[in-house]
Design a protein around this motif. Structure first.
Motif, mmCIF file in Angstrom:
data_model
loop_
_atom_site.group_PDB
_atom_site.id
_atom_site.type_symbol
_atom_site.label_atom_id
_atom_site.label_comp_id
_atom_site.label_asym_id
_atom_site.label_seq_id
_atom_site.Cartn_x
_atom_site.Cartn_y
_atom_site.Cartn_z
ATOM 1 N N PRO A 79 4.838 -0.031 15.767
ATOM 2 C CA PRO A 79 4.945 0.139 14.372
ATOM 3 C C PRO A 79 5.516 -1.060 13.852
ATOM 4 N N ALA A 80 6.451 -1.693 14.761
ATOM 5 C CA ALA A 80 6.849 -2.743 13.999
ATOM 6 C C ALA A 80 6.014 -3.980 13.637
ATOM 7 N N PHE A 81 4.982 -4.022 14.148
ATOM 8 C CA PHE A 81 3.807 -5.088 13.664
ATOM 9 C C PHE A 81 3.427 -4.663 12.387
ATOM 10 N N TRP A 82 3.016 -3.367 12.286
ATOM 11 C CA TRP A 82 2.574 -2.802 10.940
ATOM 12 C C TRP A 82 3.620 -3.185 9.896
ATOM 13 N N ILE A 83 4.800 -2.753 9.966
ATOM 14 C CA ILE A 83 5.937 -2.789 9.263
ATOM 15 C C ILE A 83 6.093 -4.380 8.663
ATOM 16 N N LEU A 84 6.444 -5.402 9.642
ATOM 17 C CA LEU A 84 6.554 -6.614 9.330
ATOM 18 C C LEU A 84 5.481 -7.223 8.581
ATOM 19 N N ALA A 85 4.059 -6.869 8.959
ATOM 20 C CA ALA A 85 3.100 -7.368 8.076
ATOM 21 C C ALA A 85 2.747 -6.897 6.837
ATOM 22 N N MET A 86 3.157 -5.501 6.697
ATOM 23 C CA MET A 86 3.211 -4.792 5.340
ATOM 24 C C MET A 86 4.052 -5.486 4.502
ATOM 25 N N ALA A 87 5.214 -5.832 4.804
ATOM 26 C CA ALA A 87 6.275 -6.617 3.766
ATOM 27 C C ALA A 87 5.689 -7.891 3.574
ATOM 28 N N ALA A 88 4.997 -8.635 4.705
ATOM 29 C CA ALA A 88 4.287 -9.971 4.316
ATOM 30 C C ALA A 88 3.296 -9.838 3.291
ATOM 31 N N GLY A 89 2.603 -8.627 3.371
ATOM 32 C CA GLY A 89 1.404 -8.546 2.432
ATOM 33 C C GLY A 89 1.942 -8.245 1.111
ATOM 34 N N VAL A 90 2.926 -7.504 0.728
ATOM 35 C CA VAL A 90 3.809 -7.376 -0.580
ATOM 36 C C VAL A 90 3.949 -8.709 -0.764
ATOM 37 N N GLY A 91 4.558 -9.573 -0.171
ATOM 38 C CA GLY A 91 4.909 -10.740 -0.758
ATOM 39 C C GLY A 91 3.814 -11.879 -0.957
ATOM 40 N N ALA A 136 3.060 -13.426 -4.650
ATOM 41 C CA ALA A 136 3.015 -14.828 -5.042
ATOM 42 C C ALA A 136 1.592 -15.173 -5.501
ATOM 43 N N SER A 137 0.824 -14.113 -5.925
ATOM 44 C CA SER A 137 -0.475 -14.337 -6.693
ATOM 45 C C SER A 137 -1.359 -14.842 -5.909
ATOM 46 N N VAL A 178 -3.169 -5.869 4.809
ATOM 47 C CA VAL A 178 -3.984 -5.403 3.692
ATOM 48 C C VAL A 178 -3.101 -4.457 2.811
ATOM 49 N N HIS A 179 -2.651 -3.336 3.619
ATOM 50 C CA HIS A 179 -2.043 -2.263 2.977
ATOM 51 C C HIS A 179 -1.007 -2.822 2.157
ATOM 52 N N GLY A 180 -0.119 -3.753 2.836
ATOM 53 C CA GLY A 180 1.137 -4.303 2.043
ATOM 54 C C GLY A 180 0.500 -4.968 0.810
ATOM 55 N N TYR A 181 -0.435 -5.595 0.923
ATOM 56 C CA TYR A 181 -1.009 -6.533 -0.225
ATOM 57 C C TYR A 181 -1.420 -5.276 -1.232
ATOM 58 N N ALA A 182 -2.096 -4.317 -0.944
ATOM 59 C CA ALA A 182 -2.648 -2.948 -2.046
ATOM 60 C C ALA A 182 -1.137 -2.497 -2.490
ATOM 61 N N LEU A 183 -0.200 -2.247 -1.792
ATOM 62 C CA LEU A 183 1.112 -1.669 -2.266
ATOM 63 C C LEU A 183 1.818 -2.486 -3.240
ATOM 64 N N GLU A 204 0.802 -4.239 -5.639
ATOM 65 C CA GLU A 204 0.188 -4.100 -6.908
ATOM 66 C C GLU A 204 1.242 -3.319 -7.887
ATOM 67 N N SER A 205 1.795 -2.187 -7.315
ATOM 68 C CA SER A 205 2.706 -1.332 -8.084
ATOM 69 C C SER A 205 4.067 -1.802 -8.620
ATOM 70 N N ILE A 206 4.289 -2.953 -7.899
ATOM 71 C CA ILE A 206 5.690 -3.785 -8.390
ATOM 72 C C ILE A 206 5.407 -5.091 -8.800
ATOM 73 N N ILE A 207 4.315 -5.366 -9.260
ATOM 74 C CA ILE A 207 4.010 -6.640 -9.997
ATOM 75 C C ILE A 207 4.795 -6.524 -11.441
ATOM 76 N N GLY A 208 5.645 -7.584 -11.820
ATOM 77 C CA GLY A 208 6.263 -7.809 -12.872
ATOM 78 C C GLY A 208 7.813 -7.186 -12.837
ATOM 79 N N ALA A 209 8.203 -6.627 -11.941
ATOM 80 C CA ALA A 209 9.515 -5.932 -11.966
ATOM 81 C C ALA A 209 10.484 -7.021 -11.662
#
Length: 209
Positions: A75-87, A91-92, A134-139, A141-146
């Motif tokens: 699961p660490a691979f999922w978590i680290l990539a998820m955080a990268a996806g959010v970033g 970064a637009s 890809v899940h992190g990228y989708a997630l 969306e909810s924090i854009i502008g915060a």
């Protein structure tokens, strides 16, 4: 009192996934951008759970991870990539067809959980990294502008809940399974099938997203 077969319980669970109200999926704060640290934290904790596609993926990650002797590391691979996806989202950067990619990742992870022979560790690690991204990228969306505080809380919430769910499911599945790592029991393979079908439903019924 009659005993409900495990396969019937599985069918009921899948039915609950598909019958849930689509509008609940991605709105932990009623669609509002978090403005405080606590709101960000609660939103991060809630989004992966109330989004059925994200929840199904996390269940699949736990099921697949339980198939490996050192699966608690996967699961660490999922978590680290998820955080990268959010970033990446913050970064637009543009990731086209993200909802379709999210649904496809759920299908693939579910299929991996149904296989009688365990795929190599490196293949699963790569699959989790791609899915987490890809899940992190989708997630994201909810924090854009915060502001920084709710953003930090959101990321902490995402990491905490997804780590807890994936490792907790992997641990529970390992303890409950009486089959070998390479050949999971029928019940666990059916659970993987339920994950795959949930992902397929998001592809066939885009309004779920």
């Amino acid at each position: 009192m009659p005993v409900v077969p495990k396969t019937s319980l599985l069918a009921l669970t899948l039915g609950g996934f598909l019958a849930a109200t689509p509008a609940l999926a991605h709105h932990a704060m009623d669609g509002e951008t978090p403005t405080t640290l606590i709101q960000g934290l609660l939103s991060g904790l809630g989004h992966p759970v109330i989004g059925l596609d994200h929840l199904a993926a996390l269940i699949g990650v736990g099921l697949v991870s339980s198939r490996f002797p050192r699966g608690w590391t996967l699961p660490a691979f999922w978590i680290l990539a998820m955080a990268a996806g959010v970033g990446i989202h913050l970064a637009s950067a543009d990731l086209p067809q993200v909802e379709l990619l999210v649904a496809l990742s759920v299908v693939i992870i579910g299929i991996a959980a149904t296989l009688r022979t365990t795929l190599p560790y490196a293949v699963i690690a790569a699959l989790f990294a791609a899915g987490g991204l890809v899940h992190g990228y989708a997630l994201g969306e909810s924090i854009i502008g915060a502001e920084a505080a709710p953003l930090g809380g959101y990321l902490v919430g995402l990491v905490v809940i997804q780590t807890a769910l994936t490792t907790g499911i992997a641990y529970a599945a390992t303890k409950l399974s009486k089959a070998s790592f390479a050949s999971p029991s029928l019940q666990f393979r059916l659970a993987g099938l339920a994950v795959a079908v949930t992902g397929a439903a998001f592809i066939a019924l885009p309004s779920f997203a």
